[in-house]
Design an enzyme around this catalytic site. Structure first.
Site, PDB file in Angstrom:
ATOM      1  N   GLY A 490       0.603  -1.131   0.111  1.00  0.00           N
ATOM      2  CA  GLY A 490       0.031   0.042   0.036  1.00  0.00           C
ATOM      3  C   GLY A 490       0.685   1.168  -0.060  1.00  0.00           C
ATOM      4  N   GLU A 542      -0.484   5.672  -0.765  1.00  0.00           N
ATOM      5  CA  GLU A 542      -1.043   6.441   0.652  1.00  0.00           C
ATOM      6  C   GLU A 542      -0.292   7.696   1.129  1.00  0.00           C
ATOM      7  OE1 GLU A 542      -1.171   3.184   3.541  1.00  0.00           O
ATOM      8  OE2 GLU A 542      -1.559   1.769   2.189  1.00  0.00           O
ATOM      9  N   ASP A 547      -0.840   8.296   8.953  1.00  0.00           N
ATOM     10  CA  ASP A 547      -0.596   6.888   9.353  1.00  0.00           C
ATOM     11  C   ASP A 547      -1.919   6.025   9.128  1.00  0.00           C
ATOM     12  OD1 ASP A 547       0.433   4.841  11.477  1.00  0.00           O
ATOM     13  OD2 ASP A 547      -1.634   5.045  12.073  1.00  0.00           O
ATOM     14  N   TYR A 570       8.646   0.926  17.346  1.00  0.00           N
ATOM     15  CA  TYR A 570       9.759   0.165  17.193  1.00  0.00           C
ATOM     16  C   TYR A 570      11.138   1.105  16.809  1.00  0.00           C
ATOM     17  CZ  TYR A 570       9.999   0.104  12.062  1.00  0.00           C
ATOM     18  OH  TYR A 570       9.961   0.491  10.819  1.00  0.00           O
ATOM     19  N   ASP A 657      -6.627  -3.737   5.414  1.00  0.00           N
ATOM     20  CA  ASP A 657      -5.727  -4.050   6.253  1.00  0.00           C
ATOM     21  C   ASP A 657      -6.059  -4.709   7.787  1.00  0.00           C
ATOM     22  OD1 ASP A 657      -3.719  -3.627   4.394  1.00  0.00           O
ATOM     23  OD2 ASP A 657      -3.522  -1.381   4.833  1.00  0.00           O
ATOM     24  N   HIS A 699      -4.323  -7.665   4.790  1.00  0.00           N
ATOM     25  CA  HIS A 699      -2.945  -7.711   4.959  1.00  0.00           C
ATOM     26  C   HIS A 699      -2.593  -7.865   6.473  1.00  0.00           C
ATOM     27  CE1 HIS A 699       1.210  -6.667   5.411  1.00  0.00           C
ATOM     28  NE2 HIS A 699       1.092  -5.492   6.057  1.00  0.00           N
ATOM     29  N   HIS A 710      -6.926 -21.017  11.473  1.00  0.00           N
ATOM     30  CA  HIS A 710      -8.514 -21.312  11.059  1.00  0.00           C
ATOM     31  C   HIS A 710      -9.184 -19.903  11.182  1.00  0.00           C
ATOM     32  CE1 HIS A 710      -7.801 -25.307  10.276  1.00  0.00           C
ATOM     33  NE2 HIS A 710      -6.900 -25.522  11.426  1.00  0.00           N
ATOM     34  N   GLU A 723       3.180 -10.727   6.311  1.00  0.00           N
ATOM     35  CA  GLU A 723       4.753 -10.718   6.705  1.00  0.00           C
ATOM     36  C   GLU A 723       5.146 -12.237   6.777  1.00  0.00           C
ATOM     37  OE1 GLU A 723       6.603  -8.921  10.367  1.00  0.00           O
ATOM     38  OE2 GLU A 723       7.233 -10.708   9.927  1.00  0.00           O
ATOM     39  N   HIS A 753      11.499  -3.839   6.739  1.00  0.00           N
ATOM     40  CA  HIS A 753      12.138  -3.027   7.806  1.00  0.00           C
ATOM     41  C   HIS A 753      13.597  -2.601   7.742  1.00  0.00           C
ATOM     42  CE1 HIS A 753       8.285  -4.900   9.561  1.00  0.00           C
ATOM     43  NE2 HIS A 753       8.072  -3.734   9.984  1.00  0.00           N
TER      44      HIS A 753
HETATM   45  N1  LIG Z   1      -0.599   2.937  14.100  1.00  0.00           N
HETATM   46  C1  LIG Z   1       0.531   2.047  13.331  1.00  0.00           C
HETATM   47  N2  LIG Z   1       0.927   1.062  14.061  1.00  0.00           N
HETATM   48  C2  LIG Z   1       1.829   0.245  13.160  1.00  0.00           C
HETATM   49  C3  LIG Z   1       2.270   0.395  11.973  1.00  0.00           C
HETATM   50  C4  LIG Z   1       1.623   1.527  11.294  1.00  0.00           C
HETATM   51  O1  LIG Z   1       1.961   1.618  10.109  1.00  0.00           O
HETATM   52  N3  LIG Z   1       0.741   2.137  12.062  1.00  0.00           N
HETATM   53  N4  LIG Z   1       2.986  -0.489  11.455  1.00  0.00           N
HETATM   54  C5  LIG Z   1       3.802  -1.389  12.093  1.00  0.00           C
HETATM   55  C6  LIG Z   1       5.333  -0.755  12.370  1.00  0.00           C
HETATM   56  N5  LIG Z   1       5.149   0.399  13.079  1.00  0.00           N
HETATM   57  C7  LIG Z   1       5.395   1.422  12.671  1.00  0.00           C
HETATM   58  C8  LIG Z   1       5.368   2.505  13.289  1.00  0.00           C
HETATM   59  C9  LIG Z   1       5.532   3.688  12.685  1.00  0.00           C
HETATM   60  C10 LIG Z   1       5.904   4.190  11.591  1.00  0.00           C
HETATM   61  C11 LIG Z   1       6.215   5.510  11.091  1.00  0.00           C
HETATM   62  O2  LIG Z   1       6.863   5.594   9.984  1.00  0.00           O
HETATM   63  N6  LIG Z   1       6.051   6.423  11.874  1.00  0.00           N
HETATM   64  C12 LIG Z   1       6.408   7.672  11.504  1.00  0.00           C
HETATM   65  C13 LIG Z   1       5.475   8.754  12.144  1.00  0.00           C
HETATM   66  C14 LIG Z   1       4.242   8.801  11.178  1.00  0.00           C
HETATM   67  C15 LIG Z   1       3.500   9.992  11.179  1.00  0.00           C
HETATM   68  O3  LIG Z   1       2.194  10.102  11.533  1.00  0.00           O
HETATM   69  N7  LIG Z   1       4.152  11.059  10.857  1.00  0.00           N
HETATM   70  C16 LIG Z   1       3.091  12.201  10.459  1.00  0.00           C
HETATM   71  C17 LIG Z   1       4.524  13.385  10.682  1.00  0.00           C
HETATM   72  C18 LIG Z   1       4.165  14.078  11.782  1.00  0.00           C
HETATM   73  C19 LIG Z   1       5.229  14.750  11.924  1.00  0.00           C
HETATM   74  O4  LIG Z   1       5.678  14.721  13.077  1.00  0.00           O
HETATM   75  N8  LIG Z   1       5.494  15.718  11.334  1.00  0.00           N
HETATM   76  C20 LIG Z   1       6.513  16.779  11.300  1.00  0.00           C
HETATM   77  C21 LIG Z   1       6.759  17.509  12.591  1.00  0.00           C
HETATM   78  C22 LIG Z   1       5.365  18.210  12.728  1.00  0.00           C
HETATM   79  C23 LIG Z   1       5.299  19.646  12.416  1.00  0.00           C
HETATM   80  O5  LIG Z   1       6.312  20.305  11.946  1.00  0.00           O
HETATM   81  O6  LIG Z   1       4.145  20.532  12.549  1.00  0.00           O
HETATM   82  C24 LIG Z   1       7.860  15.875  11.134  1.00  0.00           C
HETATM   83  O7  LIG Z   1       7.936  14.739  10.650  1.00  0.00           O
HETATM   84  O8  LIG Z   1       9.105  16.457  11.422  1.00  0.00           O
HETATM   85  C25 LIG Z   1       2.830  12.434   8.864  1.00  0.00           C
HETATM   86  O9  LIG Z   1       3.629  11.819   8.223  1.00  0.00           O
HETATM   87  O10 LIG Z   1       2.047  13.314   8.655  1.00  0.00           O
HETATM   88  C26 LIG Z   1       7.753   8.004  12.233  1.00  0.00           C
HETATM   89  O11 LIG Z   1       7.878   7.542  13.438  1.00  0.00           O
HETATM   90  O12 LIG Z   1       8.593   8.631  11.703  1.00  0.00           O
HETATM   91  C27 LIG Z   1       6.342   2.903  10.625  1.00  0.00           C
HETATM   92  C28 LIG Z   1       5.935   1.617  11.315  1.00  0.00           C
HETATM   93  C29 LIG Z   1       3.329  -1.845  13.256  1.00  0.00           C
HETATM   94  N9  LIG Z   1       2.161  -0.799  14.240  1.00  0.00           N
HETATM   95  C1  MET Z   2       1.449  -1.898   9.252  1.00  0.00           C
HETATM   96  S1  MET Z   2       0.508  -2.560   7.853  1.00  0.00           S
HETATM   97  C2  MET Z   2       0.632  -1.481   6.563  1.00  0.00           C
HETATM   98  C3  MET Z   2      -0.370  -1.356   5.838  1.00  0.00           C
HETATM   99  C4  MET Z   2      -0.449  -0.293   4.857  1.00  0.00           C
HETATM  100  N1  MET Z   2      -1.564  -0.480   3.836  1.00  0.00           N
HETATM  101  C5  MET Z   2       0.830   0.363   4.165  1.00  0.00           C
HETATM  102  O1  MET Z   2       1.168  -0.400   3.389  1.00  0.00           O
HETATM  103  O2  MET Z   2       1.425   0.725   4.752  1.00  0.00           O
HETATM  104 ZN   LIG Z   3       2.099  -4.457   7.440  1.00  0.00          ZN
END
Ligand SMILES: Nc1nc2c(c(=O)[nH]1)N[C@@H](CNc1ccc(C(=O)N[C@@H](CCC(=O)N[C@@H](CCC(=O)N[C@@H](CCC(=O)O)C(=O)O)C(=O)O)C(=O)O)cc1)CN2
Ligand code: MET
Ligand SMILES: [Zn+2]
Length: 816
Positions: A490, A542, A547, A570, A657, A699, A710, A723, A753
């Site tokens: 995605g 996306e 998120d 993580y 998902d 997914h 099951h 995964e 990852h």
């Molecule tokens: N909820 C959730 N759980 C999950 C996953 C998932 O995708 N979502 N994936 C699995 C693995 N876990 C993951 C968890 C986080 C991220 C991830 O990439 N997180 C990003 C943040 C995502 C986010 O919401 N970002 C905002 C950014 C917000 C932000 O801080 N923006 C500015 C600052 C804000 C500002 O200036 O006003 C910046 O990045 O600097 C956006 O994209 O819009 C990160 O930590 O870097 C990936 C996998 C399992 N659990």
């Molecule tokens: C954590 S599962 C992620 C599924 C989502 N559609 C993506 O590709 O990011």
């Molecule tokens: Zn996934």
């Protein structure tokens, strides 16, 4: 990634040269105003401990504004050096310790900070580094540590998996008969000394030996023949060295986290548990010992084993999720021992109902005796958001219902204080007023939603009317896909540019027209790339989503979202779980505009992309005033409306998902069936109504499915992508054992990852392994998960190799 001159880096445990400077987190909260907490002055540089019993299991380390995340990523990118990283880390530790000391907490934890993960820290402490990372002896440094966590140019990372039923991931230790353990990271004692130098006496926290071993996996080559617990005699000597070190540094307490005790351990495992602690008895002499359990009830047998341990001073229990444990305590608790009563919820953001907690604590006091109850959190506060004070945009009323980690520390102390007879009446009164306002708020209850759910659930168990084999035929007629169709999960890379665009639009610095145009260009780029690569079923990437859960939360009513409510998922990656506070509805279509736009850009099928109800539920902060499944069914009905709208708009492949379905599985076996029943039902509600020709994908990104296969079949999706690659194809074993899976299935062919790029040969080999257990007509080829955390350069090469591998095997198949 930063494979810079790492060899010269200092050990993990070293303390920076510069005095830290970050201000401590705010004690202020709408529910617990500053006035109720006196900041204790320093006397001779030392904090004065108050004679009251309060304890915190652990605290978030990412920082109130994700300071650690940015420091880590900048270090990995080679933009800053190790000193900067260590300084940020020390600043965070100091501010956390000071906050707890200022709030009056008696038992303050140390060694709950981590540069990546506390299980990996334990692996470092024990010197259990797999040989491929090239470490032999000496104190483990950042180079080896981060290579294990993230891989490096030549070696892939260690496996990462979910920590119990949370959205936090730990690095799985790999242990075999040849591991030579040694005391190779002095981080625990270094942190203890660091706090002490600040005048704060802390309780060092270690992951207990049983939890460590039972969460490990046997190393390659001994997968089926090795008993992890046989290593207990080899790791205990290291624990003993650590204890000796801590004692000589002046530690008076030690906390062992043993959450494994809430799982269903068998008699021999429980015996090993008793033996392990008995074995450490002489080293524990002179220390007060706390064994902390959390996340669920401790089963009766385990409770008996635990509370029979002689060398222990106190036992910690999660009394938010562990209501049966409460009953066990009432029946019997060892005389003279301390009870660390986890009444403040570490897994959620709701303000504690102080009067209710007080009643629980009073009842406990009657059983275990005065001064034997220590007020605590249900688990580490790692799993909740950091500091409510930074939520300036949050609606005032809603905010008054909440408490994040910084406020929970104050709640624990307020309870302890009133428990010792110094009750702050004003504080309790205002708390109960806020509890009442939440209970009676019209924003929380929407009678028509509740009626809709009740009516919808009465009708059926919501199954599609045709069986999957027939549906797949109808779909293939329409889609005309090649053998081993390729797809992705995605998301495409979330570049700084995309984030900037979203941020500017959100801040109203960019017009809607410009925003839509920018997104359109991004989608076009992603579509073109996929077509060039030769991918069969496309995604839009996306780019419009921050998120996968937060994005939907923002568009559904009954949800609130925060500005800084980050929780570590993580390493440096964090999530901002939305807050579900009320009954859920979908005011309008959420993804149809974007999906239709993307479908118009290509003749190939473009997957509509939704997050399923169970995942939205499990990755949000959920209301605690109604059962989880009721909230889940409300979300399911909202997603069902979205699925129908997408189908109407001509989207023929829709992915829903359910990444978090497996992680939400209750820890106790006795509760599995009920959960799986409603979770799988909620998924089916979202799509039972589509035509045969509409292909429903789902997914999941957790590979340990063997026990729930099951239920996965029962979800009745047409295609599932899972995964698989980072866990040595554990997933495939279930098919090897003869489980028939008639729907389409795409076990991930490479780990997303890690920045490492898999070769086409390596991927082809993986596909061949899959073909040994799955029919070629059901097999799909795709990565493990979404690509949002990767860079474009990595994605292009990896996907190009993936498509090449699929073509290679297709050619092979057509010859045979
Ligand atoms: N909820 C959730 N759980 C999950 C996953 C998932 O995708 N979502 N994936 C699995 C693995 N876990 C993951 C968890 C986080 C991220 C991830 O990439 N997180 C990003 C943040 C995502 C986010 O919401 N970002 C905002 C950014 C917000 C932000 O801080 N923006 C500015 C600052 C804000 C500002 O200036 O006003 C910046 O990045 O600097 C956006 O994209 O819009 C990160 O930590 O870097 C990936 C996998 C399992 N659990
Ligand atoms: C954590 S599962 C992620 C599924 C989502 N559609 C993506 O590709 O990011
Ligand atoms: Zn996934």
């Amino acid at each position: 990634m930063g494979q810079l001159a790492l060899q010269r880096l200092p050990p993990l445990a070293s303390v920076p040269k510069r005095p830290p400077s970050l201000p401590p987190p705010s004690l202020a909260s709408p529910s617990l105003a500053c006035a109720t907490v006196s900041r204790r002055p320093l006397r001779n540089g030392l904090y004065i401990a108050r004679a009251m019993s309060s304890h915190i299991v652990g605290y978030p380390r990412i920082g109130p504004k994700r300071e650690l995340k940015f420091a880590l990523e900048s270090f990995w990118d080679g933009k800053t050096g190790v000193d900067e990283l260590q300084n940020v880390a020390a600043d965070l530790r100091k501010s956390i310790w000071k906050h707890m000391a200022d709030a009056g907490i008696k038992y303050i934890p140390s060694n709950t900070f981590s540069y990546y993960d506390q299980m990996l820290d334990t692996t470092a402490m024990l010197g259990a580094v797999p040989s491929r990372y090239g470490w032999e002896s000496g104190e483990i440094g950042f180079d080896v540590y981060f290579s294990m966590a993230r891989g490096n140019a030549s070696v892939p990372a260690m496996e990462m998996t979910k920590w119990f039923d949370t959205n936090y991931h730990y690095i799985v230790p790999e242990l075999g008969p040849d591991v030579k353990f040694s005391y190779a990271s002095h981080k625990a004692v270094a942190e203890f000394k660091e706090a002490k130098a600040l005048g704060i006496d802390t309780v060092p926290v270690l992951i207990g030996p049983m939890t460590y071993l039972l969460l490990s996996k046997p190393a390659k080559g001994v997968e089926n023949s090795f008993c992890l617990l046989s290593l207990i005699d080899k790791i205990l000597p290291i624990y003993k060295e650590v204890l000796a070190d801590l004692k000589s540094a002046g530690a008076r307490w030690i906390q062992f986290d043993e959450p494994i005790l809430v799982m269903d351990l068998d008699t021999s495992q429980l015996q090993a548990f008793s033996d392990a602690y008995a074995h450490m008895e002489s080293s524990l002499a002179g220390l007060n010992v706390l064994i902390a359990t959390y996340f669920a009830d401790v089963p009766a047998e385990a409770y008996k084993t635990l509370t029979s341990l002689k060398c222990v001073t106190g036992f910690g229990f999660d009394l938010v999720r562990g209501l049966e444990t409460l009953e066990l305590i009432k029946v019997g608790f060892p005389r003279g021992k301390l009870l660390f009563a986890g009444v403040v919820d570490g897994r959620n953001i709701w303000a504690n109902d102080l009067s209710a907690s007080l009643k629980t604590l009073q009842a406990l006091e009657d059983i275990v005796g005065k001064e034997k109850v220590v007020v605590s959190t249900s688990c580490s506060l790692l799993h909740t958001a950091v500091d409510l004070v930074n939520e300036i945009k949050l609606d005032k009323e809603l905010k008054s219902w909440l408490a994040f980690a910084a406020q929970k520390v104050v709640e624990v102390n307020a309870l302890a204080k009133s428990f010792s007879g110094v009750k702050d009446e004003a504080l309790f009164a205002s708390n109960s007023m806020r509890q009442a306002s939440r209970r009676s708020s019209p924003r929380v209850t929407n009678v028509s939603v509740q009626q809709d759910v009740a009516a919808a659930l009465k009708k059926s168990d919501h199954r599609r009317s045709t069986v999957v084999s027939v549906r797949l035929q109808a779909q293939q007629k329409k889609l005309n896909l090649p053998a081993l169709p390729t797809t992705t999960i995605g998301s495409f890379p979330q570049t700084a540019d995309i984030r900037r665009i979203r941020r500017e639009f959100k801040a109203k610095k960019m017009s809607e027209i410009d925003y839509v145009q920018a997104m359109k260009e991004e989608f076009e780029k992603v579509v073109k790339l996929q077509e060039e690569l030769g991918i069969d079923v496309l995604v839009h990437g996306e780019a419009e989503r921050n998120d996968m859960v937060e994005y939907f939360g923002e568009q559904l009513s009954g949800f609130a979202f925060t500005s800084n409510g980050w929780v570590q998922s993580y390493g440096s990656r964090c999530v901002k779980p939305p807050i579900i506070y009320g009954d859920v509805t979908r005011p309008k279509a959420m993804t149809v505009f974007w999906s239709s736009m993307a479908q118009k850009m290509t003749k190939r099928p473009m997957k509509g992309m939704l997050t399923g109800p169970v995942t939205i539920l499990n990755w949000s902060f959920v209301r605690n005033d109604q059962p989880r499944h009721e909230t889940c069914f409300q979300i399911a009905l909202a997603i069902k409306d979205e699925v129908q709208d997408l189908e109407q708009a001509g989207i023929t492949v829709i992915q829903i998902d359910e990444a978090a379905l497996r992680e939400g599985l209750p820890l106790r076996r006795s509760e599995h069936e009920f959960y799986l029943d409603w979770a799988v039902h909620a998924f089916r509600i979202t799509n039972f109504c589509v035509q045969d020709t509409t292909q429903i994908h789902t997914h999941m990104c957790y590979s340990n499915f063997n026990d729930i296969i099951h239920s996965i079949i029962n979800m009745d999706a047409d295609v599932i992508t899972i995964e698989n690659s980072r866990s040595d194809e554990k997933l495939l074993s279930v098919f090897r054992e003869g489980v028939k899976y008639g729907a389409g299935i795409g076990p991930g062919v490479y780990d997303i990852h890690s920045p490492r790029i898999p070769s086409a040969e390596e991927i082809a080999e993986r596909i061949n392994k899959m073909l040994a257990v799955l029919e070629s007509k059901v097999l799909w080829v795709n990565p493990d998960c979404g690509l949002k955390t990767r860079k474009y350069s990595e994605v292009k090469s990896a996907l190009s190799n993936m498509v090449a591998a699929a073509k290679l095997i297709r050619a092979q198949l057509s010859k045979s």
